[in-house]
Design a protein around this motif. Sequence first.
Motif, PDB file in Angstrom:
ATOM      1  N   ASP A  97     -49.785 -77.960  15.274  1.00 58.82           N
ATOM      2  CA  ASP A  97     -50.473 -79.741  15.911  1.00 58.82           C
ATOM      3  C   ASP A  97     -51.392 -80.013  15.560  1.00 58.82           C
ATOM      4  O   ASP A  97     -52.796 -80.865  15.466  1.00 58.82           O
ATOM      5  CB  ASP A  97     -50.703 -79.029  17.532  1.00 58.82           C
ATOM      6  N   ASP A  98     -52.906 -79.133  15.124  1.00 59.79           N
ATOM      7  CA  ASP A  98     -54.033 -80.131  15.207  1.00 59.79           C
ATOM      8  C   ASP A  98     -55.384 -78.897  14.460  1.00 59.79           C
ATOM      9  O   ASP A  98     -54.819 -77.504  13.996  1.00 59.79           O
ATOM     10  CB  ASP A  98     -54.765 -80.174  16.003  1.00 59.79           C
ATOM     11  N   TYR A  99     -56.289 -78.676  14.346  1.00 60.65           N
ATOM     12  CA  TYR A  99     -57.086 -78.029  13.361  1.00 60.65           C
ATOM     13  C   TYR A  99     -58.643 -77.973  14.056  1.00 60.65           C
ATOM     14  O   TYR A  99     -59.084 -79.146  14.346  1.00 60.65           O
ATOM     15  CB  TYR A  99     -57.085 -77.461  12.145  1.00 60.65           C
ATOM     16  N   ILE A 117     -52.327 -79.644  24.504  1.00 62.51           N
ATOM     17  CA  ILE A 117     -51.776 -79.107  25.377  1.00 62.51           C
ATOM     18  C   ILE A 117     -51.041 -80.307  26.205  1.00 62.51           C
ATOM     19  O   ILE A 117     -49.638 -80.397  26.768  1.00 62.51           O
ATOM     20  CB  ILE A 117     -52.408 -78.544  26.649  1.00 62.51           C
ATOM     21  N   ARG A 118     -51.579 -81.632  26.739  1.00 64.23           N
ATOM     22  CA  ARG A 118     -50.528 -82.762  27.286  1.00 64.23           C
ATOM     23  C   ARG A 118     -50.271 -83.560  26.491  1.00 64.23           C
ATOM     24  O   ARG A 118     -48.649 -83.489  27.327  1.00 64.23           O
ATOM     25  CB  ARG A 118     -51.979 -83.847  26.921  1.00 64.23           C
ATOM     26  N   ARG A 119     -50.101 -83.262  25.042  1.00 61.65           N
ATOM     27  CA  ARG A 119     -48.729 -83.870  24.133  1.00 61.65           C
ATOM     28  C   ARG A 119     -47.476 -83.690  24.608  1.00 61.65           C
ATOM     29  O   ARG A 119     -46.460 -83.704  24.739  1.00 61.65           O
ATOM     30  CB  ARG A 119     -49.444 -83.747  23.257  1.00 61.65           C
ATOM     31  N   SER A 120     -47.722 -81.866  24.337  1.00 60.31           N
ATOM     32  CA  SER A 120     -46.962 -80.890  25.082  1.00 60.31           C
ATOM     33  C   SER A 120     -45.721 -81.156  26.283  1.00 60.31           C
ATOM     34  O   SER A 120     -44.901 -80.616  26.876  1.00 60.31           O
ATOM     35  CB  SER A 120     -47.014 -79.724  24.734  1.00 60.31           C
ATOM     36  N   MET A 163     -44.778 -81.352  17.793  1.00 64.12           N
ATOM     37  CA  MET A 163     -45.452 -81.614  18.674  1.00 64.12           C
ATOM     38  C   MET A 163     -46.273 -83.567  17.728  1.00 64.12           C
ATOM     39  O   MET A 163     -46.042 -84.107  18.516  1.00 64.12           O
ATOM     40  CB  MET A 163     -46.717 -81.656  19.583  1.00 64.12           C
ATOM     41  N   ALA A 164     -46.540 -83.010  16.789  1.00 61.79           N
ATOM     42  CA  ALA A 164     -47.359 -83.812  16.054  1.00 61.79           C
ATOM     43  C   ALA A 164     -46.055 -84.714  15.037  1.00 61.79           C
ATOM     44  O   ALA A 164     -46.197 -86.221  15.664  1.00 61.79           O
ATOM     45  CB  ALA A 164     -48.265 -83.571  15.309  1.00 61.79           C
ATOM     46  N   GLU A 165     -45.066 -84.134  15.109  1.00 61.19           N
ATOM     47  CA  GLU A 165     -43.976 -85.161  14.900  1.00 61.19           C
ATOM     48  C   GLU A 165     -43.083 -86.464  15.263  1.00 61.19           C
ATOM     49  O   GLU A 165     -42.774 -87.301  15.132  1.00 61.19           O
ATOM     50  CB  GLU A 165     -42.903 -83.789  13.908  1.00 61.19           C
ATOM     51  N   PHE A 166     -42.792 -85.117  16.522  1.00 61.90           N
ATOM     52  CA  PHE A 166     -42.293 -86.287  17.727  1.00 61.90           C
ATOM     53  C   PHE A 166     -43.606 -87.139  17.884  1.00 61.90           C
ATOM     54  O   PHE A 166     -43.112 -88.866  17.964  1.00 61.90           O
ATOM     55  CB  PHE A 166     -42.393 -85.756  18.959  1.00 61.90           C
ATOM     56  N   PHE A 190     -54.069 -87.463  16.652  1.00 57.50           N
ATOM     57  CA  PHE A 190     -55.130 -86.129  16.716  1.00 57.50           C
ATOM     58  C   PHE A 190     -56.753 -85.949  17.355  1.00 57.50           C
ATOM     59  O   PHE A 190     -57.103 -85.320  17.127  1.00 57.50           O
ATOM     60  CB  PHE A 190     -55.590 -85.231  14.910  1.00 57.50           C
ATOM     61  N   ASN A 191     -56.171 -86.920  18.187  1.00 58.68           N
ATOM     62  CA  ASN A 191     -57.009 -87.603  19.209  1.00 58.68           C
ATOM     63  C   ASN A 191     -58.557 -87.409  18.959  1.00 58.68           C
ATOM     64  O   ASN A 191     -59.820 -86.861  18.524  1.00 58.68           O
ATOM     65  CB  ASN A 191     -57.509 -86.482  19.828  1.00 58.68           C
TER      66      ASN A 191
END
Length: 237
Positions: A97-99, A117-120, A163-166, A190-191
């Motif tokens: 989801d990120d790095y 966590i908020r996105r999920s 989550m990123a794809e969604f 990715f904020n």
Amino acid sequence: MMQKILIVDDEAELRDVLRETLERENYIVSEAATAEEMRQVFASDNFDLVLLDLMLPDEDGLALTRYLKERSDVGVIILTGKGESVDLIIGLEMGADDYVAKPYNRRELLARIKSVIRRSSGNKEKNGKNTDVKTLVNFSGWELDLPHHKLAAPDGSDVPLTMAEFQLLRILLETPGQPVSRDHLSKQIFNKELRENSRNIDALVRRLRQKLEIDENKTQMIKSVRGSGYTILTTLD
């Protein structure tokens, strides 16, 4: 409810620093130094997030990213000292989801963690409180379930999304037919602002395209717009 984070890194000193940082923010923290330990710990509890080092002594983080995403919806943030490396791009393609690059900035790391966590969980909580909020988006025979983060193909089969794809699909469907800039997508998903020569959004788009191109003609629903970003060519049903 306190959120649970699993740190997977073979550097004991780094794990100690991360644990101290996260526990200060009221997270429940578990640790693993190897891939084998990670599997054992991960199977013993339900985690909200995994902080995963790309370079482990017994197995690389790319394979572990795939392992985690095939078995759960847990958020995955890659810890890497390689910056914008090929391995990092592959990790994102596999569902991370990120790095965060080492040495990490404490404030940036916490922001990334909170964002993933908020996105999920955020959409599910919000829609659960308001029955008037639109929960299903139908387009070209597809159905996107917003509160449950699920995508159903025209034949009714489930298409798993990270989550990123969604988030990418949801954002593009907000303005179908209109281009959305790569920088805007990076900030929303990715904020963070898009870095020069970054391929994160392009890798994410490529993954989502593959999941939407299920017909034998491989019709491309997401199009790149030169100088503008990406758009989804569909109408809402």
